[in-house]
Design an enzyme around this catalytic site. Structure first.
Site, PDB file in Angstrom:
ATOM      1  N   LYS A  13      10.365  43.937  30.631  1.00 20.47           N
ATOM      2  CA  LYS A  13      10.367  44.769  31.850  1.00 20.47           C
ATOM      3  C   LYS A  13      11.795  45.156  32.239  1.00 20.47           C
ATOM      4  CE  LYS A  13       8.434  41.565  34.394  1.00 20.47           C
ATOM      5  NZ  LYS A  13       8.382  40.483  33.398  1.00 20.47           N
ATOM      6  N   ARG A  88       4.066  40.957  42.516  1.00 19.31           N
ATOM      7  CA  ARG A  88       3.752  39.879  41.594  1.00 19.31           C
ATOM      8  C   ARG A  88       2.525  39.102  42.017  1.00 19.31           C
ATOM      9  NH1 ARG A  88       8.770  38.862  39.075  1.00 19.31           N
ATOM     10  NH2 ARG A  88       8.668  37.190  37.569  1.00 19.31           N
ATOM     11  N   ARG A 127      17.129  34.631  24.656  1.00 17.13           N
ATOM     12  CA  ARG A 127      17.720  35.613  25.579  1.00 17.13           C
ATOM     13  C   ARG A 127      19.095  35.161  26.081  1.00 17.13           C
ATOM     14  NH1 ARG A 127      14.487  37.802  30.678  1.00 17.13           N
ATOM     15  NH2 ARG A 127      14.257  35.598  31.174  1.00 17.13           N
ATOM     16  N   ARG A 160      19.882  32.125  31.026  1.00 21.72           N
ATOM     17  CA  ARG A 160      19.325  32.096  32.380  1.00 21.72           C
ATOM     18  C   ARG A 160      18.758  30.718  32.675  1.00 21.72           C
ATOM     19  NH1 ARG A 160      15.455  37.056  33.994  1.00 21.72           N
ATOM     20  NH2 ARG A 160      14.047  35.400  34.658  1.00 21.72           N
ATOM     21  N   ARG A 171       6.340  29.378  34.199  1.00 22.04           N
ATOM     22  CA  ARG A 171       6.365  30.804  34.576  1.00 22.04           C
ATOM     23  C   ARG A 171       5.193  31.551  33.949  1.00 22.04           C
ATOM     24  NH1 ARG A 171      11.951  32.333  32.454  1.00 22.04           N
ATOM     25  NH2 ARG A 171      11.410  34.450  33.065  1.00 22.04           N
TER      26      ARG A 171
HETATM   27  P1  AP5 Z   1      13.578  41.134  29.305  1.00 24.47           P
HETATM   28  O1  AP5 Z   1      13.713  42.617  29.359  1.00 24.47           O
HETATM   29  O2  AP5 Z   1      14.640  40.314  29.944  1.00 24.47           O
HETATM   30  O3  AP5 Z   1      12.116  40.695  29.825  1.00 24.47           O
HETATM   31  P2  AP5 Z   1      11.499  40.651  31.278  1.00 24.47           P
HETATM   32  O4  AP5 Z   1      10.081  41.084  31.169  1.00 24.47           O
HETATM   33  O5  AP5 Z   1      12.375  41.386  32.245  1.00 24.47           O
HETATM   34  O6  AP5 Z   1      11.544  39.094  31.510  1.00 24.47           O
HETATM   35  P3  AP5 Z   1      11.956  38.221  32.772  1.00 24.47           P
HETATM   36  O7  AP5 Z   1      12.038  36.821  32.271  1.00 24.47           O
HETATM   37  O8  AP5 Z   1      13.182  38.777  33.445  1.00 24.47           O
HETATM   38  O9  AP5 Z   1      10.733  38.432  33.684  1.00 24.47           O
HETATM   39  P4  AP5 Z   1      10.295  37.555  34.847  1.00 24.47           P
HETATM   40  O10 AP5 Z   1       9.294  38.459  35.449  1.00 24.47           O
HETATM   41  O11 AP5 Z   1       9.839  36.207  34.498  1.00 24.47           O
HETATM   42  O12 AP5 Z   1      11.663  37.308  35.657  1.00 24.47           O
HETATM   43  P5  AP5 Z   1      12.268  37.901  36.993  1.00 24.47           P
HETATM   44  O13 AP5 Z   1      13.708  38.029  36.799  1.00 24.47           O
HETATM   45  O14 AP5 Z   1      11.501  39.077  37.486  1.00 24.47           O
HETATM   46  O15 AP5 Z   1      13.422  40.739  27.759  1.00 24.47           O
HETATM   47  C1  AP5 Z   1      13.308  39.374  27.383  1.00 24.47           C
HETATM   48  C2  AP5 Z   1      14.067  39.134  26.072  1.00 24.47           C
HETATM   49  O16 AP5 Z   1      13.435  39.856  25.019  1.00 24.47           O
HETATM   50  C3  AP5 Z   1      15.526  39.638  26.094  1.00 24.47           C
HETATM   51  O17 AP5 Z   1      16.297  38.752  25.328  1.00 24.47           O
HETATM   52  C4  AP5 Z   1      15.461  41.023  25.412  1.00 24.47           C
HETATM   53  O18 AP5 Z   1      16.664  41.375  24.768  1.00 24.47           O
HETATM   54  C5  AP5 Z   1      14.333  40.786  24.393  1.00 24.47           C
HETATM   55  N1  AP5 Z   1      13.534  41.988  24.131  1.00 24.47           N
HETATM   56  C6  AP5 Z   1      13.198  42.986  25.001  1.00 24.47           C
HETATM   57  N2  AP5 Z   1      12.422  43.898  24.382  1.00 24.47           N
HETATM   58  C7  AP5 Z   1      12.243  43.451  23.106  1.00 24.47           C
HETATM   59  C8  AP5 Z   1      11.530  43.955  21.968  1.00 24.47           C
HETATM   60  N3  AP5 Z   1      10.831  45.105  22.033  1.00 24.47           N
HETATM   61  N4  AP5 Z   1      11.550  43.228  20.830  1.00 24.47           N
HETATM   62  C9  AP5 Z   1      12.231  42.072  20.744  1.00 24.47           C
HETATM   63  N5  AP5 Z   1      12.956  41.550  21.771  1.00 24.47           N
HETATM   64  C10 AP5 Z   1      12.953  42.235  22.950  1.00 24.47           C
HETATM   65  O19 AP5 Z   1      11.952  36.716  38.024  1.00 24.47           O
HETATM   66  C11 AP5 Z   1      12.595  35.461  37.955  1.00 24.47           C
HETATM   67  C12 AP5 Z   1      12.115  34.585  39.101  1.00 24.47           C
HETATM   68  O20 AP5 Z   1      12.431  35.184  40.379  1.00 24.47           O
HETATM   69  C13 AP5 Z   1      10.598  34.342  39.174  1.00 24.47           C
HETATM   70  O21 AP5 Z   1      10.191  33.285  38.336  1.00 24.47           O
HETATM   71  C14 AP5 Z   1      10.403  34.042  40.668  1.00 24.47           C
HETATM   72  O22 AP5 Z   1      10.784  32.726  40.982  1.00 24.47           O
HETATM   73  C15 AP5 Z   1      11.395  34.979  41.331  1.00 24.47           C
HETATM   74  N6  AP5 Z   1      10.780  36.277  41.658  1.00 24.47           N
HETATM   75  C16 AP5 Z   1      11.144  37.494  41.134  1.00 24.47           C
HETATM   76  N7  AP5 Z   1      10.371  38.454  41.655  1.00 24.47           N
HETATM   77  C17 AP5 Z   1       9.513  37.861  42.503  1.00 24.47           C
HETATM   78  C18 AP5 Z   1       8.449  38.337  43.321  1.00 24.47           C
HETATM   79  N8  AP5 Z   1       8.124  39.639  43.353  1.00 24.47           N
HETATM   80  N9  AP5 Z   1       7.767  37.437  44.065  1.00 24.47           N
HETATM   81  C19 AP5 Z   1       8.084  36.141  44.049  1.00 24.47           C
HETATM   82  N10 AP5 Z   1       9.074  35.623  43.290  1.00 24.47           N
HETATM   83  C20 AP5 Z   1       9.778  36.465  42.524  1.00 24.47           C
END
Ligand code: AP5
Length: 214
Positions: A13, A88, A127, A160, A171
């Site tokens: 994402k 979410r 990552r 991270r 998660r």
């Molecule tokens: P990446 O693009 O980083 O993936 P992502 O889907 O963004 O993963 P996240 O771990 O950031 O999502 P998340 O939803 O758990 O975390 P968030 O920061 O929102 O890609 C992942 C890896 O794969 C990278 O190394 C990339 O290079 C590689 N990659 C990408 N595309 C690829 C491909 N096609 N092929 C191969 N490799 C590839 O949230 C973190 C925390 O914040 C949550 O756990 C929660 O505690 C809090 N939080 C955030 N938002 C909320 C909310 N709305 N409500 C409540 N709590 C929240």
């Protein structure tokens, strides 16, 4: 365009929403990035969010809804925005709908990136993220040009805190129970576009462009 990126942790994402934001010239609003910045700056929000994030749980809905509602009122969001990691929970989605209704706007599409769980775990374990601009890299599939250095801003890449394997498992479970119901929520509103998320990063971007042009 007002878009939402949906999908499990590691689906891509952040990678795709950042690239699409560049192509469309609208801001990417990542709640994960906002919260990590608050933790790094040791703000009141950061202190509250840290324990939830470290354990792999979700920050309470009312906190996140308040942040996003304010953010999307900013001038730079007037021509559109891409929400990454929000909503979410169904409650967050309902609150977003209310906020949009009150200012007469709508979501144009929800891009749901679909990736199997085995692949997600391997993506998260390899990552590395930029400590400054938060851009994500992967040791094998998306390596930086210079080891441990961000291609974009030249800052140091780090692991991270929530990419440790026990936290990743938690998660994924939180995604299954609290976020996956949003797939049918947006399907019912005819906004959902499923994007096959396995393949080269550029291939996924092309699939997204094609889904948006339909
Ligand atoms: P990446 O693009 O980083 O993936 P992502 O889907 O963004 O993963 P996240 O771990 O950031 O999502 P998340 O939803 O758990 O975390 P968030 O920061 O929102 O890609 C992942 C890896 O794969 C990278 O190394 C990339 O290079 C590689 N990659 C990408 N595309 C690829 C491909 N096609 N092929 C191969 N490799 C590839 O949230 C973190 C925390 O914040 C949550 O756990 C929660 O505690 C809090 N939080 C955030 N938002 C909320 C909310 N709305 N409500 C409540 N709590 C929240």
């Amino acid at each position: 365009m007002r878009l939402i990126f949906l999908g499990p942790p590691g689906a891509g994402k952040g990678t795709q929403s950042q690239m699409l934001a560049g192509r469309l010239g609208i801001p990417q609003v990542s709640t994960g990035d906002i919260l990590r910045q608050a933790v790094a700056n040791k703000t009141e929000l950061g202190a509250l969010a840290k324990s939830y994030m470290d354990s792999g749980g979700l920050v309470p809905d009312e906190v996140i809804v308040g942040i996003v509602s304010e953010r999307i009122k900013s001038v730079d969001c007037s021509a559109g925005y891409i929400l990454d990691g929000f909503p979410r929970t169904v409650r967050q989605a309902e609150k977003l709908d209310e906020a949009l209704r009150s200012n007469g706007s709508i979501i144009d599409a929800v891009l749901n990136i679909v990736v199997d769980e085995e692949q997600l775990v391997s993506r998260l374990s390899g990552r590395r993220v930029c400590s400054e601009c938060q851009r994500a890299f992967h040791l094998e599939t998306n390596p930086p040009r210079k080891p441990d250095v961000c291609d974009g801003c030249g800052s140091q890449l780090v692991v991270r805190a929530d990419d440790e394997s026990a936290t990743v498992r938690k998660r994924l479970e939180v995604y299954r129970t609290q976020t996956a119901p949003l797939v049918s929520y947006y399907e019912r509103q005819s906004l959902l576009r499923n994007i096959e998320g396995v393949g080269e990063i550029s291939e996924i971007s092309a699939r997204i462009d094609s889904a948006l042009s339909r």
